[in-house]
Write a protein that holds these residues in place. Structure first.
Motif, PDB file in Angstrom:
ATOM      1  N   LEU A  45       0.856  -1.182   0.000  1.00 51.34           N
ATOM      2  CA  LEU A  45       0.000   0.000   0.000  1.00 51.34           C
ATOM      3  C   LEU A  45       0.894   1.234   0.000  1.00 51.34           C
ATOM      4  O   LEU A  45       1.836   1.310   0.776  1.00 51.34           O
ATOM      5  CB  LEU A  45      -0.909   0.017   1.231  1.00 51.34           C
ATOM      6  CG  LEU A  45      -1.859  -1.160   1.379  1.00 51.34           C
ATOM      7  CD1 LEU A  45      -2.572  -1.093   2.716  1.00 51.34           C
ATOM      8  CD2 LEU A  45      -2.867  -1.156   0.247  1.00 51.34           C
ATOM      9  N   ASN A  46       0.582   2.185  -0.847  1.00 52.13           N
ATOM     10  CA  ASN A  46       1.412   3.378  -0.973  1.00 52.13           C
ATOM     11  C   ASN A  46       0.690   4.612  -0.459  1.00 52.13           C
ATOM     12  O   ASN A  46       0.457   5.563  -1.183  1.00 52.13           O
ATOM     13  CB  ASN A  46       1.830   3.584  -2.439  1.00 52.13           C
ATOM     14  CG  ASN A  46       2.695   2.444  -2.926  1.00 52.13           C
ATOM     15  OD1 ASN A  46       3.527   1.940  -2.189  1.00 52.13           O
ATOM     16  ND2 ASN A  46       2.480   2.030  -4.157  1.00 52.13           N
ATOM     17  N   ASN A  47       0.309   4.564   0.803  1.00 48.63           N
ATOM     18  CA  ASN A  47      -0.331   5.721   1.422  1.00 48.63           C
ATOM     19  C   ASN A  47      -0.063   5.693   2.915  1.00 48.63           C
ATOM     20  O   ASN A  47       0.685   4.852   3.402  1.00 48.63           O
ATOM     21  CB  ASN A  47      -1.827   5.765   1.099  1.00 48.63           C
ATOM     22  CG  ASN A  47      -2.545   4.516   1.528  1.00 48.63           C
ATOM     23  OD1 ASN A  47      -2.205   3.898   2.518  1.00 48.63           O
ATOM     24  ND2 ASN A  47      -3.556   4.128   0.775  1.00 48.63           N
ATOM     25  N   THR A  48      -0.686   6.576   3.632  1.00 46.44           N
ATOM     26  CA  THR A  48      -0.412   6.697   5.060  1.00 46.44           C
ATOM     27  C   THR A  48      -0.987   5.561   5.887  1.00 46.44           C
ATOM     28  O   THR A  48      -0.644   5.439   7.062  1.00 46.44           O
ATOM     29  CB  THR A  48      -0.974   8.025   5.602  1.00 46.44           C
ATOM     30  OG1 THR A  48      -2.370   8.072   5.334  1.00 46.44           O
ATOM     31  CG2 THR A  48      -0.288   9.202   4.958  1.00 46.44           C
ATOM     32  N   PHE A  49      -1.839   4.722   5.331  1.00 42.51           N
ATOM     33  CA  PHE A  49      -2.438   3.630   6.078  1.00 42.51           C
ATOM     34  C   PHE A  49      -1.547   2.395   6.156  1.00 42.51           C
ATOM     35  O   PHE A  49      -1.938   1.392   6.730  1.00 42.51           O
ATOM     36  CB  PHE A  49      -3.789   3.233   5.473  1.00 42.51           C
ATOM     37  CG  PHE A  49      -4.870   4.187   5.813  1.00 42.51           C
ATOM     38  CD1 PHE A  49      -5.476   4.154   7.057  1.00 42.51           C
ATOM     39  CD2 PHE A  49      -5.272   5.137   4.898  1.00 42.51           C
ATOM     40  CE1 PHE A  49      -6.468   5.045   7.385  1.00 42.51           C
ATOM     41  CE2 PHE A  49      -6.269   6.033   5.214  1.00 42.51           C
ATOM     42  CZ  PHE A  49      -6.870   5.995   6.465  1.00 42.51           C
ATOM     43  N   THR A  50      -0.353   2.441   5.586  1.00 39.48           N
ATOM     44  CA  THR A  50       0.511   1.269   5.603  1.00 39.48           C
ATOM     45  C   THR A  50       0.915   0.878   7.012  1.00 39.48           C
ATOM     46  O   THR A  50       1.275  -0.263   7.254  1.00 39.48           O
ATOM     47  CB  THR A  50       1.774   1.503   4.763  1.00 39.48           C
ATOM     48  OG1 THR A  50       2.456   2.663   5.259  1.00 39.48           O
ATOM     49  CG2 THR A  50       1.440   1.688   3.308  1.00 39.48           C
ATOM     50  N   ALA A 105      -2.754  -3.885   6.055  1.00 38.56           N
ATOM     51  CA  ALA A 105      -2.009  -4.743   5.133  1.00 38.56           C
ATOM     52  C   ALA A 105      -3.022  -5.338   4.158  1.00 38.56           C
ATOM     53  O   ALA A 105      -4.171  -5.591   4.514  1.00 38.56           O
ATOM     54  CB  ALA A 105      -1.269  -5.834   5.876  1.00 38.56           C
ATOM     55  N   CYS A 106      -2.577  -5.551   2.949  1.00 37.57           N
ATOM     56  CA  CYS A 106      -3.471  -6.042   1.898  1.00 37.57           C
ATOM     57  C   CYS A 106      -2.867  -7.295   1.257  1.00 37.57           C
ATOM     58  O   CYS A 106      -1.650  -7.363   1.043  1.00 37.57           O
ATOM     59  CB  CYS A 106      -3.675  -4.950   0.855  1.00 37.57           C
ATOM     60  SG  CYS A 106      -4.788  -5.418  -0.474  1.00 37.57           S
ATOM     61  N   ILE A 154      -6.532  -6.262   6.109  1.00 37.64           N
ATOM     62  CA  ILE A 154      -6.590  -6.329   7.555  1.00 37.64           C
ATOM     63  C   ILE A 154      -6.170  -4.953   8.051  1.00 37.64           C
ATOM     64  O   ILE A 154      -5.130  -4.434   7.646  1.00 37.64           O
ATOM     65  CB  ILE A 154      -5.714  -7.467   8.126  1.00 37.64           C
ATOM     66  CG1 ILE A 154      -5.862  -7.551   9.639  1.00 37.64           C
ATOM     67  CG2 ILE A 154      -4.276  -7.354   7.697  1.00 37.64           C
ATOM     68  CD1 ILE A 154      -5.286  -8.810  10.254  1.00 37.64           C
ATOM     69  N   ILE A 155      -7.014  -4.343   8.854  1.00 38.18           N
ATOM     70  CA  ILE A 155      -6.769  -2.969   9.276  1.00 38.18           C
ATOM     71  C   ILE A 155      -7.051  -2.830  10.773  1.00 38.18           C
ATOM     72  O   ILE A 155      -8.009  -3.408  11.280  1.00 38.18           O
ATOM     73  CB  ILE A 155      -7.619  -1.972   8.450  1.00 38.18           C
ATOM     74  CG1 ILE A 155      -7.214  -0.553   8.738  1.00 38.18           C
ATOM     75  CG2 ILE A 155      -9.085  -2.192   8.650  1.00 38.18           C
ATOM     76  CD1 ILE A 155      -7.704   0.427   7.687  1.00 38.18           C
ATOM     77  N   ARG A 156      -6.184  -2.105  11.442  1.00 38.05           N
ATOM     78  CA  ARG A 156      -6.364  -1.871  12.875  1.00 38.05           C
ATOM     79  C   ARG A 156      -7.338  -0.716  13.061  1.00 38.05           C
ATOM     80  O   ARG A 156      -7.150   0.371  12.540  1.00 38.05           O
ATOM     81  CB  ARG A 156      -5.020  -1.548  13.521  1.00 38.05           C
ATOM     82  CG  ARG A 156      -5.133  -1.347  15.007  1.00 38.05           C
ATOM     83  CD  ARG A 156      -3.814  -1.138  15.675  1.00 38.05           C
ATOM     84  NE  ARG A 156      -3.030  -0.143  14.975  1.00 38.05           N
ATOM     85  CZ  ARG A 156      -1.719  -0.023  15.100  1.00 38.05           C
ATOM     86  NH1 ARG A 156      -1.058  -0.840  15.862  1.00 38.05           N
ATOM     87  NH2 ARG A 156      -1.068   0.907  14.447  1.00 38.05           N
ATOM     88  N   VAL A 157      -8.394  -1.000  13.828  1.00 34.19           N
ATOM     89  CA  VAL A 157      -9.466  -0.037  14.057  1.00 34.19           C
ATOM     90  C   VAL A 157      -9.659   0.130  15.557  1.00 34.19           C
ATOM     91  O   VAL A 157      -9.652  -0.848  16.301  1.00 34.19           O
ATOM     92  CB  VAL A 157     -10.778  -0.529  13.398  1.00 34.19           C
ATOM     93  CG1 VAL A 157     -11.923   0.404  13.709  1.00 34.19           C
ATOM     94  CG2 VAL A 157     -10.594  -0.686  11.909  1.00 34.19           C
TER      95      VAL A 157
END
Length: 151
Positions: free
Chosen positions: A66-71, A75-76, A92-95
């Motif tokens: 991923l090429n943005n601030t959410f890296t 993860a993808c 999968i993203i931390r929320v």
């Protein structure tokens, strides 16, 4: 006399700078080495969640950078549906939730239809509360944000 004071000052400054540079190098090196392990362990977490949601349906493939601030928080991975044969992506993203930060897993198809699959590394009453509340504002928010994260 002044030259001697400057000389000892610059020697001490050089030793201190070298010490800081060595510590910084060790930190960067360990971060680079741990990246592969991080990707592997997150992949297994995605596999477990997808297997719990739809048993024996998903094949998890390669990591997608991923090429943005959410890296830092996401993860993808490429995934394929065994039944339909269609390619998907699993995120999968931390929320942050009422129960603290948890990792949520979503799938997205080529038409950017996002579906919540489950909670990673969390079992019991809290996991069932989060999974049963699929229509919460937090999950709706991430379902609308995930297509933008992948761009």
């Amino acid at each position: 006399m002044d030259d001697k004071i400057y000389k000892t000052y610059f020697i001490k400054l050089g030793i201190f700078t070298l010490f800081i540079a060595i510590i910084l190098g060790i930190l960067i090196y360990s971060s680079v080495l741990s990246r592969k392990s991080w990707q592997k362990n997150l992949r297994s977490s995605v596999e477990k969640v997808l297997d719990e949601a739809d048993s024996n349906t998903w094949i998890v493939g390669n990591y997608v950078p991923l090429n943005n601030t959410f890296t830092i928080n996401a993860a993808c991975y490429e995934v394929n549906n065994r039944k339909s044969g269609l390619p998907y992506k699993a995120i999968i993203i931390r929320v942050t939730t009422f129960y603290g930060p948890v990792a949520l897993v979503f799938t997205i198809d080529e038409d950017e239809n996002v579906e919540f699959k489950g909670v990673s590394s969390l079992h019991g009453r809290i996991a069932s509360n989060l999974s049963l509340n699929k229509y919460s504002k937090r999950i709706e928010y991430w379902e609308t944000r995930i297509p933008y994260i992948l761009k």
